[in-house]
Design an enzyme around this catalytic site. Structure first.
Site, mmCIF file in Angstrom:
data_model
loop_
_atom_site.group_PDB
_atom_site.id
_atom_site.type_symbol
_atom_site.label_atom_id
_atom_site.label_comp_id
_atom_site.label_asym_id
_atom_site.label_seq_id
_atom_site.Cartn_x
_atom_site.Cartn_y
_atom_site.Cartn_z
ATOM 1 N N ASN A 345 38.358 49.101 32.111
ATOM 2 C CA ASN A 345 38.369 48.102 33.172
ATOM 3 C C ASN A 345 36.978 47.504 33.370
ATOM 4 O O ASN A 345 36.303 47.748 34.378
ATOM 5 C CB ASN A 345 38.894 48.727 34.464
ATOM 6 C CG ASN A 345 39.322 47.684 35.469
ATOM 7 O OD1 ASN A 345 38.609 47.385 36.421
ATOM 8 N ND2 ASN A 345 40.485 47.114 35.252
ATOM 9 N N GLY A 388 38.304 49.812 38.406
ATOM 10 C CA GLY A 388 36.958 49.642 37.895
ATOM 11 C C GLY A 388 36.368 48.303 38.284
ATOM 12 O O GLY A 388 36.873 47.617 39.183
ATOM 13 N N ARG A 390 36.452 45.321 36.991
ATOM 14 C CA ARG A 390 37.352 44.166 36.991
ATOM 15 C C ARG A 390 38.271 44.197 38.197
ATOM 16 O O ARG A 390 38.494 43.172 38.842
ATOM 17 C CB ARG A 390 38.180 44.106 35.697
ATOM 18 C CG ARG A 390 38.999 42.805 35.600
ATOM 19 C CD ARG A 390 39.838 42.738 34.324
ATOM 20 N NE ARG A 390 40.378 41.392 34.116
ATOM 21 C CZ ARG A 390 41.529 40.956 34.619
ATOM 22 N NH1 ARG A 390 42.275 41.753 35.379
ATOM 23 N NH2 ARG A 390 41.940 39.723 34.374
ATOM 24 N N CYS A 391 38.816 45.366 38.515
ATOM 25 C CA CYS A 391 39.699 45.477 39.678
ATOM 26 C C CYS A 391 38.994 45.061 40.961
ATOM 27 O O CYS A 391 39.612 44.505 41.871
ATOM 28 C CB CYS A 391 40.188 46.915 39.839
ATOM 29 S SG CYS A 391 41.356 47.474 38.583
ATOM 30 N N MET A 392 37.684 45.346 41.059
ATOM 31 C CA MET A 392 36.949 45.109 42.292
ATOM 32 C C MET A 392 36.416 43.687 42.416
ATOM 33 O O MET A 392 35.648 43.401 43.339
ATOM 34 C CB MET A 392 35.772 46.088 42.389
ATOM 35 C CG MET A 392 36.169 47.543 42.518
ATOM 36 S SD MET A 392 34.768 48.616 42.872
ATOM 37 C CE MET A 392 33.777 48.413 41.384
#
Length: 405
Positions: A345, A388, A390-392
């Site tokens: 991620n 990770g 990218r998710c955030m």
């Protein structure tokens, strides 16, 4: 202000983050499972890690916007305040008496205080009701540790509740009950905040389930959409129809993924680190397939071909001879461990430049050996919600055409 994103890797200009706050302090062993966290995070350390993440982005010239700030500014707009308050009061859990008490409580809050309640929730004891101000049967029978308004600890993962495709925003339809209220906040921000005046929408929360972590902008005009635990086939079909009608893409690759916690979104097993390069979980790379979806000749029906191997379908859609693959880890056991720790991620800031968690040592080494610079950040506490870099992060501006600045 022009917001535009048509790839995963072009120079990142502006990103939306949510700094973890009091909503994380609401997590307990009693509720962390229902609120989708695998552990109880140390809030202070999570904030330090997130601040370092934001600082790393700024050091590379990225403008960082915070969701809480935008929400506070949005709530200064009377129509937005009325709408978001009414949506909270609409909950069928409250009952008539408690609904009146909550309405009274919210009325006296300034925009910052109301933003805090809408993100961190409202606990039973915080209403301070009693004989002179009864809360009714619902409040009386509630456990004193319960919430009148639930907290939203997953706001940390801004990628999921909205995704920009070209110059339009898709406010998504989140599948898990604990997260569905998140999109009421992002939807209001995009409709009422002065920065986003005139923004056109390509997706709405009332549509079929679709989450941003399942949407990869592989190249201008080419999207991959994971279908699994969170995004449904109906959501992928709806997105295809929406982007084709708006002229935002010519090809959608629909990618079935295992309906498991470890692979909740497509970006948990595959992210892009260059215009022709993906970082992929090696244990599933060979079996991952894709259905290619294009608009039918009549503009109504969709044409669906496949399945074909994902990497082959992606190369064909992106007009490449092949997609270069960098494996997570060096062996199956390391790969499984680092995939669980969000090794896949990554967030690309530009071609061959990405942010990843420092704990994924082997994956980061693989990236460096392949010529990809890794900005390694701490994530021991941030990762407790299974997400990770990218998710955030929700990119709002990238250089168009998949190009670097």
């Amino acid at each position: 202000m022009t917001h535009y994103v048509d790839s995963e890797v072009a120079q990142l200009g502006t990103v939306l983050l949510h700094r973890p706050g009091p909503e994380l302090a609401r997590l307990t062993p009693r509720n962390n499972d229902s609120l989708l966290f695998d552990a109880i995070p140390w809030v202070g350390r999570a904030q330090e890690e997130h601040d370092a993440f934001a600082a790393a982005l700024r050091s590379r010239g990225v403008e960082v916007l915070y969701l809480a700030d935008l929400l506070t500014e949005t709530l200064a707009v009377p129509e937005a305040r009325a709408e978001l308050t009414e949506q909270v009061l609409r909950s069928r859990r409250l009952g008539q008496t408690l609904r009146r008490r909550v309405a009274d409580h919210l009325t006296y809050l300034d925009p910052a205080g109301l933003a805090d309640v809408l993100t961190a929730g409202l606990a039973h004891e915080e209403l301070r009701l009693g004989a002179d101000r009864p809360g009714g049967l619902v409040w009386t029978l509630m456990n004193r540790h319960d919430f009148v308004i639930d907290p939203l600890p997953n706001l940390l993962f801004t990628r999921d509740s909205s995704v920009w495709i070209g110059d339009r925003v898709g406010v998504t339809s989140l599948a898990m009950p604990a997260r569905r209220r998140e999109t009421t906040l992002t939807d209001a921000i995009y409709r009422y905040h002065p920065r986003f005046v005139g923004t056109e929408f390509v997706y709405h929360p009332r549509m079929e389930h679709l989450e941003g972590g399942d949407v990869l902008l592989l190249a201008p005009g080419v999207l991959a959409v994971g279908v699994g635990e969170r995004t449904t086939p109906a959501g992928a079909e709806r997105l295809a129809r929406q982007v084709f009608a708006a002229g935002l893409a010519h090809t959608i690759l629909v990618v079935p993924i295992a309906q498991e916690r470890a692979t909740m979104h497509l970006d948990t097993i595959c992210t892009m680190v260059d215009a022709d390069t993906v970082l992929m979980y090696a244990n599933v790379a060979d079996e991952l397939s894709a259905y290619t979806v294009i608009a039918g000749a009549d503009g109504e029906e969709l044409r669906v071909d496949g399945p074909a191997p994902f990497l082959r379908a992606a190369a064909d859609a992106m007009d490449l001879d092949q997609v270069r693959v960098i494996d997570t880890g060096l062996d199956p056991v390391t790969a499984e461990r680092e995939q669980w720790d969000d090794g896949n991620n990554t967030l690309a800031l530009a071609p061959r430049l990405c942010v990843g968690y420092e704990r994924n040592v082997e994956t980061n080494a693989q990236l460096e050996r392949a010529g990809i610079e890794v900005i390694a950040i701490a994530g021991s506490e941030l990762g407790s919600g299974r997400g990770g870099p990218r998710c955030m992060s929700c990119p709002l501006v990238r250089e168009p055409g998949g190009a670097a600045a």
